[in-house]
Design a protein around this motif. Structure first.
Motif, PDB file in Angstrom:
ATOM      1  N   GLU A  48       0.864  -1.171   0.000  1.00  0.00           N
ATOM      2  CA  GLU A  48       0.000   0.000   0.000  1.00  0.00           C
ATOM      3  C   GLU A  48       0.908   1.231   0.000  1.00  0.00           C
ATOM      4  OE1 GLU A  48      -2.501   3.188   0.994  1.00  0.00           O
ATOM      5  OE2 GLU A  48      -0.876   2.554   2.284  1.00  0.00           O
ATOM      6  N   ALA A  49       0.536   2.245  -0.741  1.00  0.00           N
ATOM      7  CA  ALA A  49       1.417   3.387  -0.970  1.00  0.00           C
ATOM      8  C   ALA A  49       1.914   4.065   0.304  1.00  0.00           C
ATOM      9  CB  ALA A  49       0.723   4.405  -1.861  1.00  0.00           C
ATOM     10  N   SER A  50       1.055   4.320   1.276  1.00  0.00           N
ATOM     11  CA  SER A  50       1.528   5.034   2.465  1.00  0.00           C
ATOM     12  C   SER A  50       1.857   4.090   3.617  1.00  0.00           C
ATOM     13  CB  SER A  50       0.508   6.086   2.899  1.00  0.00           C
ATOM     14  OG  SER A  50      -0.718   5.476   3.222  1.00  0.00           O
ATOM     15  N   ALA A 103       5.576   2.957   4.988  1.00  0.00           N
ATOM     16  CA  ALA A 103       5.876   3.304   6.382  1.00  0.00           C
ATOM     17  C   ALA A 103       6.312   2.067   7.174  1.00  0.00           C
ATOM     18  CB  ALA A 103       4.661   3.954   7.038  1.00  0.00           C
TER      19      ALA A 103
END
Length: 151
Positions: free
Chosen positions: A114-116, A120
């Protein structure tokens, strides 16, 4: 933490108000260490998201780009299809991994970070790895000679 955490859904949730979870401000002592009296829920949640024999390895492979389950099985022959599927489903449910159905005629599903949240989590894993490298000599021999899954 005295109890074993398997899924983030097993964790006690903080108080809920009408709009969702009420964020609690945590004051850290100057040493930067949390005391047991502090809110431990965020740390427990983080640990439960990464807990699993193959999750860290799956995340490190997904860092290279989207992959199908069959590709992941080739990277981890010691992992059963059932276990890889279970870990992937948990990470999809937790929002770390994205499952994309690209089916036209044949079944074609890919998993990606997932992008964020996914990025992270990789940053967090890198921080943990750095800490482990710096303190490896001080860790007990039992932890250093532990049998890790083969790639």
């Amino acid at each position: 933490m005295n109890r074993s955490l398997h899924l983030s859904r097993d964790l006690p949730k903080p108080e809920v108000d009408g709009t969702g979870y009420r964020p609690e401000r945590i004051e850290l002592p100057e040493s930067g260490l949390c005391h047991q009296a502090d809110n431990e829920w965020p740390a427990e949640l983080t640990i439960s998201l990464l807990q699993g024999k193959w999750k860290l390895k799956i995340l490190s492979r997904l860092q290279l780009g989207p992959m199908r389950l069959s590709q992941l099985r080739k990277f981890f022959p010691g992992a059963s299809k059932k276990m890889l599927t279970q870990h992937l489903r948990e990470m999809v449910d937790d929002g770390i991994v994205v499952r994309s159905d690209l089916s036209a005629r044949r079944r074609h599903v890919e998993y990606s970070l997932e992008a964020s949240l996914g990025v992270a989590v990789l940053h967090l894993i890198g921080t943990l790895a750095d800490w482990g490298s710096r303190h490896a000599l001080r860790l007990s021999r039992r932890h250093l000679t532990r049998d890790w899954p083969e790639e």
